[in-house]
Scaffold this active site. Structure first.
Site, mmCIF file in Angstrom:
data_model
loop_
_atom_site.group_PDB
_atom_site.id
_atom_site.type_symbol
_atom_site.label_atom_id
_atom_site.label_comp_id
_atom_site.label_asym_id
_atom_site.label_seq_id
_atom_site.Cartn_x
_atom_site.Cartn_y
_atom_site.Cartn_z
ATOM 1 N N THR A 1 -0.310 -69.228 -32.397
ATOM 2 C CA THR A 1 -0.249 -69.893 -33.699
ATOM 3 C C THR A 1 -1.660 -70.194 -34.177
ATOM 4 O O THR A 1 -2.434 -70.819 -33.457
ATOM 5 C CB THR A 1 0.561 -71.202 -33.550
ATOM 6 O OG1 THR A 1 1.918 -70.845 -33.286
ATOM 7 C CG2 THR A 1 0.481 -72.061 -34.792
ATOM 8 N N HIS B 1 11.577 -67.266 -29.054
ATOM 9 C CA HIS B 1 10.740 -68.345 -28.499
ATOM 10 C C HIS B 1 11.652 -69.380 -27.834
ATOM 11 O O HIS B 1 12.191 -70.266 -28.471
ATOM 12 C CB HIS B 1 9.920 -68.987 -29.615
ATOM 13 C CG HIS B 1 8.774 -69.810 -29.123
ATOM 14 N ND1 HIS B 1 8.687 -70.295 -27.830
ATOM 15 C CD2 HIS B 1 7.645 -70.230 -29.752
ATOM 16 C CE1 HIS B 1 7.554 -70.968 -27.699
ATOM 17 N NE2 HIS B 1 6.910 -70.948 -28.848
ATOM 18 N N ASN C 1 8.166 -73.906 -24.366
ATOM 19 C CA ASN C 1 7.232 -74.906 -24.911
ATOM 20 C C ASN C 1 7.868 -76.052 -25.693
ATOM 21 O O ASN C 1 7.249 -76.629 -26.590
ATOM 22 C CB ASN C 1 6.169 -74.210 -25.798
ATOM 23 C CG ASN C 1 5.317 -73.235 -24.991
ATOM 24 O OD1 ASN C 1 5.347 -73.258 -23.763
ATOM 25 N ND2 ASN C 1 4.563 -72.389 -25.667
ATOM 26 N N TYR D 1 10.446 -76.233 -27.830
ATOM 27 C CA TYR D 1 11.018 -76.046 -29.166
ATOM 28 C C TYR D 1 12.544 -75.932 -29.104
ATOM 29 O O TYR D 1 13.147 -76.133 -28.052
ATOM 30 C CB TYR D 1 10.346 -74.847 -29.850
ATOM 31 C CG TYR D 1 8.863 -75.089 -30.043
ATOM 32 C CD1 TYR D 1 8.421 -76.087 -30.909
ATOM 33 C CD2 TYR D 1 7.908 -74.382 -29.313
ATOM 34 C CE1 TYR D 1 7.067 -76.360 -31.066
ATOM 35 C CE2 TYR D 1 6.543 -74.647 -29.465
ATOM 36 C CZ TYR D 1 6.136 -75.645 -30.346
ATOM 37 O OH TYR D 1 4.796 -75.915 -30.485
ATOM 38 N N ASN E 1 5.096 -80.456 -25.619
ATOM 39 C CA ASN E 1 5.945 -81.078 -26.635
ATOM 40 C C ASN E 1 7.091 -81.900 -26.043
ATOM 41 O O ASN E 1 8.221 -81.856 -26.516
ATOM 42 C CB ASN E 1 6.501 -79.991 -27.575
ATOM 43 C CG ASN E 1 5.394 -79.265 -28.305
ATOM 44 O OD1 ASN E 1 4.541 -79.895 -28.920
ATOM 45 N ND2 ASN E 1 5.374 -77.943 -28.216
HETATM 46 C C1 FMN Z 1 -4.085 -71.722 -30.242
HETATM 47 C C2 FMN Z 1 -2.840 -71.459 -29.438
HETATM 48 C C3 FMN Z 1 -1.663 -71.163 -30.100
HETATM 49 C C4 FMN Z 1 -0.492 -70.866 -29.376
HETATM 50 N N1 FMN Z 1 0.632 -70.499 -30.055
HETATM 51 C C5 FMN Z 1 1.734 -70.103 -29.370
HETATM 52 C C6 FMN Z 1 2.868 -69.578 -30.059
HETATM 53 O O1 FMN Z 1 2.884 -69.407 -31.283
HETATM 54 N N2 FMN Z 1 3.939 -69.238 -29.298
HETATM 55 C C7 FMN Z 1 3.960 -69.376 -27.932
HETATM 56 O O2 FMN Z 1 4.962 -69.061 -27.289
HETATM 57 N N3 FMN Z 1 2.882 -69.829 -27.276
HETATM 58 C C8 FMN Z 1 1.776 -70.165 -27.945
HETATM 59 N N4 FMN Z 1 0.650 -70.563 -27.260
HETATM 60 C C9 FMN Z 1 0.618 -70.414 -25.798
HETATM 61 C C10 FMN Z 1 0.008 -69.050 -25.425
HETATM 62 O O3 FMN Z 1 0.844 -67.995 -25.839
HETATM 63 C C11 FMN Z 1 -0.244 -68.927 -23.910
HETATM 64 O O4 FMN Z 1 0.989 -68.993 -23.238
HETATM 65 C C12 FMN Z 1 -1.163 -70.016 -23.402
HETATM 66 O O5 FMN Z 1 -2.332 -70.110 -24.208
HETATM 67 C C13 FMN Z 1 -1.597 -69.760 -21.973
HETATM 68 O O6 FMN Z 1 -2.302 -68.543 -21.877
HETATM 69 P P1 FMN Z 1 -3.923 -68.528 -21.719
HETATM 70 O O7 FMN Z 1 -4.240 -69.372 -20.534
HETATM 71 O O8 FMN Z 1 -4.264 -67.071 -21.518
HETATM 72 O O9 FMN Z 1 -4.497 -69.097 -22.977
HETATM 73 C C14 FMN Z 1 -0.515 -70.894 -27.961
HETATM 74 C C15 FMN Z 1 -1.705 -71.215 -27.301
HETATM 75 C C16 FMN Z 1 -2.862 -71.482 -28.022
HETATM 76 C C17 FMN Z 1 -4.143 -71.768 -27.284
#
Ligand code: FMN
Length: 374
Positions: free
Chosen positions: A27, A180, A183, A185, A240
């Protein structure tokens, strides 16, 4: 070659991918306002990340005007949004990428100021998120409200919104959709016992709590066929206000129920990092969802959460996952697959520009070659 497992080809549904570095759904809150349609800036961002024949899972996109909890998030329920997404998809396809869209309903992770008519957000039960703060549509910090519990008769309409959104994603040219279910939701609010106090067929037993996810998944399958539908879950997540006291029985049931459907993939968020929040939180010694649940899943498994090239390659080599989704380091490294494969240095990300804004921290992270020229 570095990371031979991560850089081996594999297949998701009908799609041949050249490597196993997946872009996680992220996001970024930079859609056009007030249409909430993707705009040329978003096209450029995704085009930059379509590197070397991989899979992109595009950011969570609300399935209806009632499904939002934050500003500037692109939707997938209007003609303008479908058109905006089509431009994104066309740009990704032109560069040889495969792109799924994540379908989202936030449920109680919202505020009445985001809701049409200013009504309360809906959820399985009238249970607010304790302790955490949110922001109104005007950006004012506030406590979460107590959501309105959905009537049993309303639930089919919410499932239909997912079906319509899946059809809209198809009209936009996507290659598939991801539900989704992670997290904290709406889908997860139905799954977990502390957010689902219902006494109808959508609450109570594990089977009943899983019903909403199964119906939403089936709705997407009706549109796409199972091999183009993925599901994302976070069994040990704490985002959340989520947190099932004992995730094993619930998620064992869910994964065993999804397994025979023949989905494109199952996608776990490992609880090692709560990277999506405002602060950097990295947990140690937490359970591994892929380790625990892999034996129950016979299809493709994607895992995400705090991976490096080394740990991603090791997880795939050990058979714990088939592909790894990267979130934060894909934000600041548009050419992430190349950098991992060639051992090039990674650009650090700037958390302050994750959510909202414009070019800064979005499309201005250079690819490695551009970095050398600068
Ligand atoms: C800025 C940001 C936005 C995210 N938006 C979503 C999202 O839209 N949907 C989702 O399932 N997870 C979202 N996440 C979680 C990521 O998909 C991912 O699972 C999480 O960052 C862990 O991976 P990483 O350690 O490689 O960052 C978001 C994470 C970040 C940092």
């Amino acid at each position: 070659m570095r990371f031979p497992s991560l850089f081996s080809p594999f297949t998701i549904g009908p799609y041949q991918l050249k490597h196993r570095v997946v872009m996680a759904p992220l996001t970024r809150m930079r859609a056009e306002k007030p249409s909430l349609a993707p705009r040329p800036l978003n096209v450029e961002y995704y085009a930059q990340r379509t590197t070397q024949g991989g899979l992109i899972i595009a950011e969570a996109s609300p399935v209806a005007a009632t499904a939002f909890g934050s500003p500037g998030v692109p939707g997938i329920y209007s003609e303008a949004q479908i058109k905006g997404w089509r431009d994104v998809v066309d740009a990704v396809h032109a560069r040889g990428g495969v792109i799924f869209l994540q379908l989202w309903h936030v449920g109680r992770v919202s505020h009445s100021s985001f809701q049409p008519g200013g009504v309360l957000p809906v959820a399985p039960s009238a249970v607010p998120i304790p302790e955490l703060k949110t922001a109104t549509a005007a950006g004012k910090s506030t406590a979460y409200e107590t959501p309105r519990a959905l009537e049993t008769s309303e639930i089919a309409g919410v499932v239909h919104a997912f079906r319509q959104a899946a059809a809209n994603a198809k009209a936009a040219g996507f290659d598939g959709v991801e539900i989704h279910g992670a997290n904290g939701y709406l889908v997860e609010q139905f799954l977990q016992s502390h957010t689902n106090l219902r006494t109808d067929q959508y609450g109570g037993s594990i089977e009943n709590r899983a019903r909403f996810l199964m119906e939403v998944t089936q709705a997407a399958i009706e549109v796409w066929g199972a091999d183009r539908v993925g599901v994302r879950l976070s069994p040990y997540g704490v985002a959340n206000g989520s947190g099932e006291p004992d995730p094993m029985p619930l998620y064992s049931h869910v994964i065993r129920a999804l397994d025979p459907l023949g989905l494109a993939y199952l996608h776990f968020v490992e609880p090692r990092s709560s990277g999506a929040g405002r602060a950097e939180v990295n947990h140690q010694n937490v359970p591994s969802a892929m380790g625990l649940f892999r034996p129950m899943w016979s299809g493709v498994l994607i895992s995400a959460g705090g991976f490096t090239g080394e740990t991603a390659d090791a997880a795939i080599a050990a058979g714990h996952a088939d592909a790894i989704a990267f979130g934060r380091i894909f934000i600041s490294n548009p050419d992430l697959p190349r950098r991992l494969r060639e051992g090039l240095p990674l650009t650090p990300y700037n958390r302050a520009t994750f959510y909202g804004g414009d070019v800064a921290g979005y499309t201005d992270y250079p690819a490695y070659g551009e970095l050398e020229k600068a």
